[in-house]
Scaffold this motif. Structure first.
Motif, PDB file in Angstrom:
ATOM      1  N   GLY A  24       0.794  -1.224   0.000  1.00 44.89           N
ATOM      2  CA  GLY A  24       0.000   0.000   0.000  1.00 44.89           C
ATOM      3  C   GLY A  24       0.827   1.275   0.000  1.00 44.89           C
ATOM      4  O   GLY A  24       0.286   2.366  -0.143  1.00 44.89           O
ATOM      5  N   HIS A  25       2.121   1.131   0.183  1.00 40.83           N
ATOM      6  CA  HIS A  25       3.002   2.304   0.110  1.00 40.83           C
ATOM      7  C   HIS A  25       4.343   1.899  -0.485  1.00 40.83           C
ATOM      8  O   HIS A  25       4.629   0.714  -0.626  1.00 40.83           O
ATOM      9  CB  HIS A  25       3.181   2.958   1.484  1.00 40.83           C
ATOM     10  CG  HIS A  25       3.958   2.121   2.450  1.00 40.83           C
ATOM     11  ND1 HIS A  25       3.376   1.222   3.303  1.00 40.83           N
ATOM     12  CD2 HIS A  25       5.284   2.027   2.679  1.00 40.83           C
ATOM     13  CE1 HIS A  25       4.307   0.619   4.027  1.00 40.83           C
ATOM     14  NE2 HIS A  25       5.468   1.082   3.655  1.00 40.83           N
ATOM     15  N   ALA A  26       5.151   2.902  -0.839  1.00 39.89           N
ATOM     16  CA  ALA A  26       6.439   2.633  -1.473  1.00 39.89           C
ATOM     17  C   ALA A  26       7.486   3.615  -0.974  1.00 39.89           C
ATOM     18  O   ALA A  26       7.171   4.737  -0.588  1.00 39.89           O
ATOM     19  CB  ALA A  26       6.314   2.756  -2.983  1.00 39.89           C
ATOM     20  N   ARG A  27       8.718   3.172  -1.023  1.00 45.29           N
ATOM     21  CA  ARG A  27       9.850   4.050  -0.713  1.00 45.29           C
ATOM     22  C   ARG A  27      10.118   4.920  -1.939  1.00 45.29           C
ATOM     23  O   ARG A  27      10.297   4.411  -3.040  1.00 45.29           O
ATOM     24  CB  ARG A  27      11.079   3.208  -0.390  1.00 45.29           C
ATOM     25  CG  ARG A  27      12.310   4.050  -0.081  1.00 45.29           C
ATOM     26  CD  ARG A  27      13.530   3.195   0.178  1.00 45.29           C
ATOM     27  NE  ARG A  27      13.300   2.303   1.285  1.00 45.29           N
ATOM     28  CZ  ARG A  27      13.679   1.025   1.302  1.00 45.29           C
ATOM     29  NH1 ARG A  27      14.303   0.494   0.282  1.00 45.29           N
ATOM     30  NH2 ARG A  27      13.423   0.270   2.344  1.00 45.29           N
ATOM     31  N   TRP A  28      10.138   6.238  -1.737  1.00 46.84           N
ATOM     32  CA  TRP A  28      10.486   7.166  -2.812  1.00 46.84           C
ATOM     33  C   TRP A  28      11.963   7.461  -2.642  1.00 46.84           C
ATOM     34  O   TRP A  28      12.365   8.273  -1.827  1.00 46.84           O
ATOM     35  CB  TRP A  28       9.646   8.443  -2.728  1.00 46.84           C
ATOM     36  CG  TRP A  28       9.616   9.153  -4.036  1.00 46.84           C
ATOM     37  CD1 TRP A  28      10.438  10.178  -4.426  1.00 46.84           C
ATOM     38  CD2 TRP A  28       8.762   8.888  -5.142  1.00 46.84           C
ATOM     39  NE1 TRP A  28      10.131  10.553  -5.705  1.00 46.84           N
ATOM     40  CE2 TRP A  28       9.106   9.773  -6.164  1.00 46.84           C
ATOM     41  CE3 TRP A  28       7.741   7.964  -5.366  1.00 46.84           C
ATOM     42  CZ2 TRP A  28       8.468   9.785  -7.393  1.00 46.84           C
ATOM     43  CZ3 TRP A  28       7.099   7.978  -6.580  1.00 46.84           C
ATOM     44  CH2 TRP A  28       7.466   8.879  -7.581  1.00 46.84           C
ATOM     45  N   ASP A  29      12.785   6.757  -3.405  1.00 44.64           N
ATOM     46  CA  ASP A  29      14.227   6.801  -3.193  1.00 44.64           C
ATOM     47  C   ASP A  29      14.966   7.189  -4.468  1.00 44.64           C
ATOM     48  O   ASP A  29      14.353   7.524  -5.471  1.00 44.64           O
ATOM     49  CB  ASP A  29      14.722   5.465  -2.652  1.00 44.64           C
ATOM     50  CG  ASP A  29      14.380   4.300  -3.576  1.00 44.64           C
ATOM     51  OD1 ASP A  29      13.851   4.515  -4.684  1.00 44.64           O
ATOM     52  OD2 ASP A  29      14.658   3.152  -3.181  1.00 44.64           O
ATOM     53  N   GLY A  30      16.265   7.137  -4.404  1.00 43.50           N
ATOM     54  CA  GLY A  30      17.082   7.425  -5.576  1.00 43.50           C
ATOM     55  C   GLY A  30      17.316   8.896  -5.828  1.00 43.50           C
ATOM     56  O   GLY A  30      17.853   9.271  -6.869  1.00 43.50           O
ATOM     57  N   ILE A  31      16.928   9.751  -4.894  1.00 43.94           N
ATOM     58  CA  ILE A  31      17.131  11.205  -5.065  1.00 43.94           C
ATOM     59  C   ILE A  31      18.624  11.485  -4.883  1.00 43.94           C
ATOM     60  O   ILE A  31      19.189  11.206  -3.824  1.00 43.94           O
ATOM     61  CB  ILE A  31      16.295  11.999  -4.032  1.00 43.94           C
ATOM     62  CG1 ILE A  31      14.812  11.628  -4.118  1.00 43.94           C
ATOM     63  CG2 ILE A  31      16.526  13.495  -4.183  1.00 43.94           C
ATOM     64  CD1 ILE A  31      14.164  11.845  -5.439  1.00 43.94           C
ATOM     65  N   ARG A  32      19.245  12.032  -5.922  1.00 42.91           N
ATOM     66  CA  ARG A  32      20.683  12.292  -5.875  1.00 42.91           C
ATOM     67  C   ARG A  32      21.014  13.714  -6.328  1.00 42.91           C
ATOM     68  O   ARG A  32      22.009  13.976  -6.980  1.00 42.91           O
ATOM     69  CB  ARG A  32      21.451  11.269  -6.726  1.00 42.91           C
ATOM     70  CG  ARG A  32      21.359   9.836  -6.188  1.00 42.91           C
ATOM     71  CD  ARG A  32      21.925   9.715  -4.794  1.00 42.91           C
ATOM     72  NE  ARG A  32      21.946   8.368  -4.266  1.00 42.91           N
ATOM     73  CZ  ARG A  32      20.982   7.811  -3.537  1.00 42.91           C
ATOM     74  NH1 ARG A  32      19.886   8.498  -3.268  1.00 42.91           N
ATOM     75  NH2 ARG A  32      21.104   6.586  -3.069  1.00 42.91           N
ATOM     76  N   ASN A  33      20.173  14.628  -5.966  1.00 45.97           N
ATOM     77  CA  ASN A  33      20.388  16.055  -6.195  1.00 45.97           C
ATOM     78  C   ASN A  33      20.323  16.703  -4.818  1.00 45.97           C
ATOM     79  O   ASN A  33      19.384  16.433  -4.059  1.00 45.97           O
ATOM     80  CB  ASN A  33      19.293  16.591  -7.131  1.00 45.97           C
ATOM     81  CG  ASN A  33      19.265  18.096  -7.203  1.00 45.97           C
ATOM     82  OD1 ASN A  33      18.794  18.759  -6.287  1.00 45.97           O
ATOM     83  ND2 ASN A  33      19.765  18.634  -8.299  1.00 45.97           N
ATOM     84  N   TYR A  34      21.301  17.537  -4.485  1.00 37.88           N
ATOM     85  CA  TYR A  34      21.371  18.081  -3.134  1.00 37.88           C
ATOM     86  C   TYR A  34      20.175  18.962  -2.784  1.00 37.88           C
ATOM     87  O   TYR A  34      19.656  18.900  -1.669  1.00 37.88           O
ATOM     88  CB  TYR A  34      22.681  18.844  -2.917  1.00 37.88           C
ATOM     89  CG  TYR A  34      23.862  17.918  -2.806  1.00 37.88           C
ATOM     90  CD1 TYR A  34      24.042  17.114  -1.697  1.00 37.88           C
ATOM     91  CD2 TYR A  34      24.786  17.824  -3.835  1.00 37.88           C
ATOM     92  CE1 TYR A  34      25.118  16.246  -1.589  1.00 37.88           C
ATOM     93  CE2 TYR A  34      25.872  16.954  -3.741  1.00 37.88           C
ATOM     94  CZ  TYR A  34      26.033  16.175  -2.620  1.00 37.88           C
ATOM     95  OH  TYR A  34      27.092  15.318  -2.524  1.00 37.88           O
TER      96      TYR A  34
END
Length: 155
Positions: A24-34
């Motif tokens: 029912g939910h997900a990890r919002w990951d992979g952000i690699r901009n400061y």
């Protein structure tokens, strides 16, 4: 409560992937901009609403919305040498990258395309139009409401 726009490439992770998450939910990951990381880490809160924006596809635009269910925590991918998002400079004691959890709320009946957004005078100051490549960006409440209204009407 605040409003955000989160960008994703649908061939990597789409609104349908979010909708179909077994938990029912997900990890919002992979952000690699400061700048995006700082917004995610310091300003995004549980209960905030998010617009899901598909990029690097045709047509690009807002395809649905979700809600933040867990505030920022260290992105586990940065510690995994086998992961595309591994960062050798990060450590559990000193993480560099963060993620949040979100849940699916709705897929729009149609994509609110970037070209349409650009034509709307009341959306001219959106971060999306001024700083387009930023993957996490704030959205004003009036902009949020306008995008929802655009999604509801036929093109």
């Amino acid at each position: 409560m605040a409003y955000w726009l989160l960008k994703t490439e649908p061939d990597e992770y789409s609104i349908d992937d979010l909708r179909n998450e077994p938990s029912g939910h997900a990890r919002w990951d992979g952000i690699r901009n400061y700048q995006a990381r700082n917004l995610l880490r310091d300003e995004v809160s549980r209960g905030d609403e998010v617009l899901i924006y598909h990029s690097q596809c045709k047509p690009v635009g807002v395809v649905g919305c979700g809600e933040v269910t867990r505030e920022a925590y260290p992105d586990p991918a940065q510690f995994d040498p086998e992961n595309h998002y591994f960062d050798p400079k990060a450590s559990p004691e000193s993480p560099r990258w963060f993620c949040v959890d979100i849940r699916f709320k709705a897929a729009f009946p149609r994509t609110v395309q970037l070209a349409e957004i650009k034509r709307e005078p009341s959306l001219a100051d959106m971060v999306l139009l001024r700083q387009g490549r930023l993957s996490v960006q704030p959205v004003r409440e009036a902009e949020w409401q306008h995008i929802l209204a655009m999604a509801a009407r036929s093109q």
